[in-house]
Design a protein around this motif. Structure first.
Motif, PDB file in Angstrom:
ATOM      1  N   VAL A  12     -38.869 -18.421 -18.854  1.00  0.00           N
ATOM      2  CA  VAL A  12     -39.568 -18.112 -17.606  1.00  0.00           C
ATOM      3  C   VAL A  12     -41.045 -17.889 -17.904  1.00  0.00           C
ATOM      4  O   VAL A  12     -41.435 -17.583 -19.039  1.00  0.00           O
ATOM      5  N   TYR A  13     -41.849 -18.038 -16.854  1.00  0.00           N
ATOM      6  CA  TYR A  13     -43.295 -17.904 -16.971  1.00  0.00           C
ATOM      7  C   TYR A  13     -43.759 -16.751 -16.084  1.00  0.00           C
ATOM      8  O   TYR A  13     -43.361 -16.641 -14.923  1.00  0.00           O
ATOM      9  N   SER A  14     -44.620 -15.910 -16.647  1.00  0.00           N
ATOM     10  CA  SER A  14     -45.102 -14.746 -15.930  1.00  0.00           C
ATOM     11  C   SER A  14     -46.595 -14.574 -16.225  1.00  0.00           C
ATOM     12  O   SER A  14     -47.250 -15.471 -16.769  1.00  0.00           O
ATOM     13  N   TYR A  15     -47.128 -13.419 -15.857  1.00  0.00           N
ATOM     14  CA  TYR A  15     -48.509 -13.080 -16.202  1.00  0.00           C
ATOM     15  C   TYR A  15     -48.652 -11.561 -16.189  1.00  0.00           C
ATOM     16  O   TYR A  15     -47.802 -10.840 -15.654  1.00  0.00           O
ATOM     17  N   ALA A  16     -49.730 -11.084 -16.799  1.00  0.00           N
ATOM     18  CA  ALA A  16     -49.979  -9.647 -16.870  1.00  0.00           C
ATOM     19  C   ALA A  16     -51.472  -9.412 -17.025  1.00  0.00           C
ATOM     20  O   ALA A  16     -52.244 -10.355 -17.239  1.00  0.00           O
ATOM     21  N   ALA A  17     -51.876  -8.163 -16.920  1.00  0.00           N
ATOM     22  CA  ALA A  17     -53.296  -7.819 -17.011  1.00  0.00           C
ATOM     23  C   ALA A  17     -53.450  -6.466 -17.682  1.00  0.00           C
ATOM     24  O   ALA A  17     -52.557  -5.612 -17.606  1.00  0.00           O
ATOM     25  N   LEU A  18     -54.581  -6.287 -18.333  1.00  0.00           N
ATOM     26  CA  LEU A  18     -54.933  -4.995 -18.917  1.00  0.00           C
ATOM     27  C   LEU A  18     -55.826  -4.250 -17.936  1.00  0.00           C
ATOM     28  O   LEU A  18     -56.982  -4.635 -17.701  1.00  0.00           O
ATOM     29  N   ARG A  19     -55.277  -3.216 -17.342  1.00  0.00           N
ATOM     30  CA  ARG A  19     -56.057  -2.350 -16.464  1.00  0.00           C
ATOM     31  C   ARG A  19     -55.438  -0.959 -16.454  1.00  0.00           C
ATOM     32  O   ARG A  19     -54.248  -0.783 -16.731  1.00  0.00           O
ATOM     33  N   LYS A  20     -56.240   0.030 -16.128  1.00  0.00           N
ATOM     34  CA  LYS A  20     -55.791   1.426 -16.157  1.00  0.00           C
ATOM     35  C   LYS A  20     -56.339   2.139 -14.936  1.00  0.00           C
ATOM     36  O   LYS A  20     -57.531   2.053 -14.637  1.00  0.00           O
ATOM     37  N   ILE A  21     -55.478   2.833 -14.223  1.00  0.00           N
ATOM     38  CA  ILE A  21     -55.903   3.691 -13.109  1.00  0.00           C
ATOM     39  C   ILE A  21     -55.592   5.127 -13.508  1.00  0.00           C
ATOM     40  O   ILE A  21     -54.504   5.418 -13.997  1.00  0.00           O
ATOM     41  N   SER A  22     -56.571   6.026 -13.361  1.00  0.00           N
ATOM     42  CA  SER A  22     -56.385   7.385 -13.869  1.00  0.00           C
ATOM     43  C   SER A  22     -57.198   8.387 -13.059  1.00  0.00           C
ATOM     44  O   SER A  22     -57.973   8.022 -12.172  1.00  0.00           O
ATOM     45  N   GLN A  23     -57.003   9.633 -13.391  1.00  0.00           N
ATOM     46  CA  GLN A  23     -57.657  10.767 -12.747  1.00  0.00           C
ATOM     47  C   GLN A  23     -58.467  11.518 -13.795  1.00  0.00           C
ATOM     48  O   GLN A  23     -57.934  11.929 -14.818  1.00  0.00           O
ATOM     49  N   GLU A  24     -59.786  11.686 -13.533  1.00  0.00           N
ATOM     50  CA  GLU A  24     -60.670  12.391 -14.458  1.00  0.00           C
ATOM     51  C   GLU A  24     -61.594  13.327 -13.678  1.00  0.00           C
ATOM     52  O   GLU A  24     -61.798  13.154 -12.480  1.00  0.00           O
ATOM     53  N   VAL A  25     -62.192  14.292 -14.378  1.00  0.00           N
ATOM     54  CA  VAL A  25     -63.052  15.301 -13.751  1.00  0.00           C
ATOM     55  C   VAL A  25     -64.518  14.913 -13.939  1.00  0.00           C
ATOM     56  O   VAL A  25     -64.933  14.531 -15.045  1.00  0.00           O
ATOM     57  N   ASP A  26     -65.324  15.018 -12.865  1.00  0.00           N
ATOM     58  CA  ASP A  26     -66.755  14.727 -13.001  1.00  0.00           C
ATOM     59  C   ASP A  26     -67.505  15.971 -13.453  1.00  0.00           C
ATOM     60  O   ASP A  26     -66.913  17.029 -13.703  1.00  0.00           O
ATOM     61  N   GLU A  27     -68.829  15.863 -13.562  1.00  0.00           N
ATOM     62  CA  GLU A  27     -69.629  16.955 -14.116  1.00  0.00           C
ATOM     63  C   GLU A  27     -69.625  18.200 -13.232  1.00  0.00           C
ATOM     64  O   GLU A  27     -69.958  19.290 -13.684  1.00  0.00           O
ATOM     65  N   ASN A  28     -69.195  18.057 -11.969  1.00  0.00           N
ATOM     66  CA  ASN A  28     -69.099  19.196 -11.067  1.00  0.00           C
ATOM     67  C   ASN A  28     -67.680  19.755 -10.971  1.00  0.00           C
ATOM     68  O   ASN A  28     -67.408  20.616 -10.131  1.00  0.00           O
ATOM     69  N   GLY A  29     -66.803  19.268 -11.844  1.00  0.00           N
ATOM     70  CA  GLY A  29     -65.432  19.766 -11.845  1.00  0.00           C
ATOM     71  C   GLY A  29     -64.567  19.177 -10.754  1.00  0.00           C
ATOM     72  O   GLY A  29     -63.488  19.704 -10.463  1.00  0.00           O
ATOM     73  N   ILE A  30     -65.002  18.054 -10.142  1.00  0.00           N
ATOM     74  CA  ILE A  30     -64.256  17.411  -9.063  1.00  0.00           C
ATOM     75  C   ILE A  30     -63.438  16.255  -9.641  1.00  0.00           C
ATOM     76  O   ILE A  30     -63.927  15.452 -10.434  1.00  0.00           O
ATOM     77  N   GLN A  31     -62.172  16.168  -9.219  1.00  0.00           N
ATOM     78  CA  GLN A  31     -61.309  15.089  -9.681  1.00  0.00           C
ATOM     79  C   GLN A  31     -61.754  13.747  -9.091  1.00  0.00           C
ATOM     80  O   GLN A  31     -62.015  13.637  -7.899  1.00  0.00           O
ATOM     81  N   ARG A  32     -61.810  12.733  -9.927  1.00  0.00           N
ATOM     82  CA  ARG A  32     -62.223  11.399  -9.498  1.00  0.00           C
ATOM     83  C   ARG A  32     -61.159  10.362  -9.874  1.00  0.00           C
ATOM     84  O   ARG A  32     -60.430  10.537 -10.850  1.00  0.00           O
ATOM     85  N   PRO A  86     -63.973  19.985  -1.055  1.00  0.00           N
ATOM     86  CA  PRO A  86     -63.905  19.889  -2.518  1.00  0.00           C
ATOM     87  C   PRO A  86     -63.784  21.248  -3.199  1.00  0.00           C
ATOM     88  O   PRO A  86     -63.242  21.344  -4.305  1.00  0.00           O
ATOM     89  N   ASN A  87     -64.253  22.302  -2.547  1.00  0.00           N
ATOM     90  CA  ASN A  87     -64.173  23.646  -3.139  1.00  0.00           C
ATOM     91  C   ASN A  87     -62.744  24.184  -3.133  1.00  0.00           C
ATOM     92  O   ASN A  87     -62.402  25.038  -3.941  1.00  0.00           O
ATOM     93  N   ILE A  88     -61.941  23.676  -2.209  1.00  0.00           N
ATOM     94  CA  ILE A  88     -60.549  24.134  -2.120  1.00  0.00           C
ATOM     95  C   ILE A  88     -59.612  23.213  -2.889  1.00  0.00           C
ATOM     96  O   ILE A  88     -58.747  23.650  -3.649  1.00  0.00           O
ATOM     97  N   PHE A  89     -59.790  21.897  -2.702  1.00  0.00           N
ATOM     98  CA  PHE A  89     -58.813  20.939  -3.216  1.00  0.00           C
ATOM     99  C   PHE A  89     -59.309  20.094  -4.384  1.00  0.00           C
ATOM    100  O   PHE A  89     -58.503  19.511  -5.105  1.00  0.00           O
TER     101      PHE A  89
END
Length: 619
Positions: A302-322, A508-511
């Protein structure tokens, strides 16, 4: 109070009368149609329906079948009402039928199959891309299986039921209670109104036949690891096999870049040298070839395909999740895309029409689509993969009834709906099947189990299960719904508000310290275009306009506001919506796709500012 009671009584009487009229009622032919139906020869889905696992030996079974609508519980019919064009729902114009079915009747299909003489070591698999909702399949008068689920593909091995040297009779029984049952059904209701649309009953995606060897690869699971620069491939084999190895190759435009061999059932890890990542700017896809081997003999491929990608959650310099893509912040902005058509309802007239919406969305400068309470055919996601369109995938809703306590970022007192054990199991089975069927598409970066408390139940448990089941994506537990706490944070990766028409964000201050902040729906600016509406009067938008200039000025105000919110911590926004749908006229395009309401170049330039903002992330 008396006036309210009288009005309620009138409404209920009217609803009951209308409900009686919905069963086996002929529907009015739409007054508009998309341009692809003007040439009847171009209507239909003739493309290979499973782009993530291709084989050569297959037959498309779309086209005209016999159909009958009978009371629920009748036996296999011998007389039929006429012909229906597959894969278009019986309520759609393109089906050639335009009739409602309802919860008290069933829709039957019939056609014959001409098969080559069955050879030793060959099997025939009958595949269905999507049938709404409960379907029973008969081959030569014998029931071979029942499937429940309107949004996930399924198949049956029909080999044991084939009669040699004869045409085979294939029949399908379909029952779909629409909003009278607890099953996932998206925006379908028996009596369309407001944001609720025409029912979709029966076969609405491709039906196809596949010839496979005795031992064959039945499914694939492709998992990228962006940080390790690897692609993991798990090939599931149909049964205990004589095969002794599975050979997996990754190719870059025909050039071999990785190869490995594993025993059947073992995960193959492809180490990619000089890897190319997938993103909206450069959506690179590796071709994958998988061979099932016995010594030097190839049993299946069989023939398929794939990709290298990453989705993630990180904190910015103000402590906010991005929300991060491939380790970098990218503001995700796209339309709410419901995938409805005036002539085909759930089903685009052809592949060109299906592709049209994605292309226009990209041309307008969006980098994301939220696929709203509907799942598309696999080919739609393939086009998103190759074009570089991020996708948020909703679970279609069903079994409504709980209270919505959403209040612009304030956690309300509402509780989850108490659904029956059957209702919960129906949801859980189909949600798992949807994730399994669409796991391999790299464009999908967010799963959305619930929308606006519509049937929202066991939110914490469903969200945690989804996160654990697919660790390669983020989970938006309830877009605009009831926010359920998990300790000190909202369960899931995000907190998601809906606001019409204004652009707002969670506090952003609460959540923002624990959850990614997103605006899951906003806008809904309405502009009816004469000659391009579902009905001539009483069309609506969340805020209505009479000319394109006023619409453009208001839209720009919303984008200007988004720029401010991104700086404060907003990671994504979803504008309502891609196209008008039935009586809603708040689309960027008309329902027939013949008019784009705002200039594409102007939109693209306006949206680019949202992606150019500099946000510092602590890593």
């Amino acid at each position: 109070m008396k006036r309210l009671i009288v009005l309620l009584q009138v409404f209920l009487i009217g609803a009951c009368l209308n409900k009686e009229l919905t069963n086996d009622q002929e529907l009015q032919k739409p007054i508009i149609q998309s341009p692809w139906v003007e040439n009847p020869d171009e209507i239909g889905h003739d493309f290979y329906p499973r782009p993530q696992m291709k084989r050569a030996n297959w037959e498309n079974l779309n086209g005209f079948w016999d159909y009958a609508i009978l009371p629920k519980g009748e036996k296999l019919p011998t007389l039929f009402d006429g012909q229906i064009r597959v894969p278009f729902a019986v309520e759609s114009d393109l089906s050639g039928v335009l009739r409602k079915v309802g919860e008290n009747q069933e829709l039957w299909y019939r056609r014959s199959l001409s098969l080559n003489s069955l050879q030793d070591g060959k099997r025939f698999l009958l595949h269905f891309g999507g049938v709404d909702w409960e379907s029973e399949v008969f081959v030569n008068g014998k029931s071979i299986g029942v499937h429940r689920g309107g949004y996930d593909p399924f198949s049956f091995d029909i080999t044991p039921f084939i009669i040699s040297d004869e045409d085979q009779e294939l029949c399908i029984r379909v029952w779909d209670p629409s909003d009278q049952g607890p099953q996932p059904r998206g925006k379908q209701v028996n009596i369309p109104n407001s944001i609720w649309y025409t029912p979709v009953t029966g076969i609405w995606q491709t039906v196809w036949l596949e010839e496979v060897p005795e031992f064959y690869i039945s499914s694939l699971k492709n998992t990228p690891d962006f940080d390790k620069k690897t692609i993991e491939v798990l090939a599931i084999i149909s049964s205990e096999s004589v095969a002794d190895k599975v050979v997996v190759k990754a190719l870059d435009e025909g050039m071999l870049v990785a190869e490995t061999a594993v025993t059947p059932g073992e995960k193959a890890e492809l180490k990619i040298q000089n890897p190319k990542q997938w993103s909206p700017k450069d959506p690179f896809l590796y071709d994958i070839e998988i061979s099932l081997m016995q010594g030097d003999q190839e049993l299946d491929k069989v023939y398929s395909y794939a990709a290298l990608r990453k989705i993630s959650q990180e904190v910015d310099e103000n402590g906010i999740q991005r929300m991060m893509l491939n380790g970098e912040f990218l503001f995700q902005y796209g339309p709410l895309d419901q995938g409805w058509w005036p002539d085909g309802l759930y089903t685009a007239p052809n592949e060109e029409a299906m592709l049209f919406d994605i292309l226009k969305t990209k041309e307008m400068g969006f980098n994301m689509i939220r696929k709203h309470v509907k799942v598309e055919p696999a080919q739609w996601y393939y086009h998103c993969d190759r074009l570089g369109m991020l996708v948020w995938q909703d679970m279609p809703n069903g079994d409504h009834g709980n209270v919505w306590e959403h209040r612009l970022g304030i956690v309300g007192k509402a509780t989850d709906k108490q659904r029956s054990q059957e209702s919960e199991q129906i949801y859980l089975n189909e949600w798992k099947a949807i994730i399994d069927a669409n796991y391999n598409f790299p464009s999908i970066v967010v799963w959305v189990p619930f929308n606006e408390a519509w049937g929202q139940f066991n939110t914490k448990e469903v969200t945690e299960w989804t996160i654990d089941y697919d660790k390669t994506r983020l989970v938006n537990s309830a877009s605009g719904g009831n926010f359920i706490m998990d300790g000190s944070k909202i369960t899931g990766h995000m907190i998601d508000l809906h606001s019409y028409p204004e652009a707002v964000m969670p506090d952003p201050n609460i959540f923002g310290k624990d959850n990614i902040l997103v605006l899951g729906e906003f806008g809904g600016l309405g502009l009816p275009i004469a000659g391009h509406t579902w009905q001539n009067e009483d069309n609506w938008g969340y805020q209505s306009f009479t000319d394109k200039e006023d619409l453009a000025n208001r839209y720009k105000q919303l984008i200007d506001k988004l720029e401010e919110l991104i700086q404060k911590g907003l990671s994504a926004a979803v504008y309502t919506q891609t196209t008008d749908v039935e009586i809603e006229v708040n689309g960027l395009m008309t329902y027939d796709r013949k008019v784009i309401k705002l200039d594409r170049d102007w939109l693209r330039s306006l949206h680019q500012k949202l992606y150019d903002l500099e946000i510092q992330i602590n890593q």
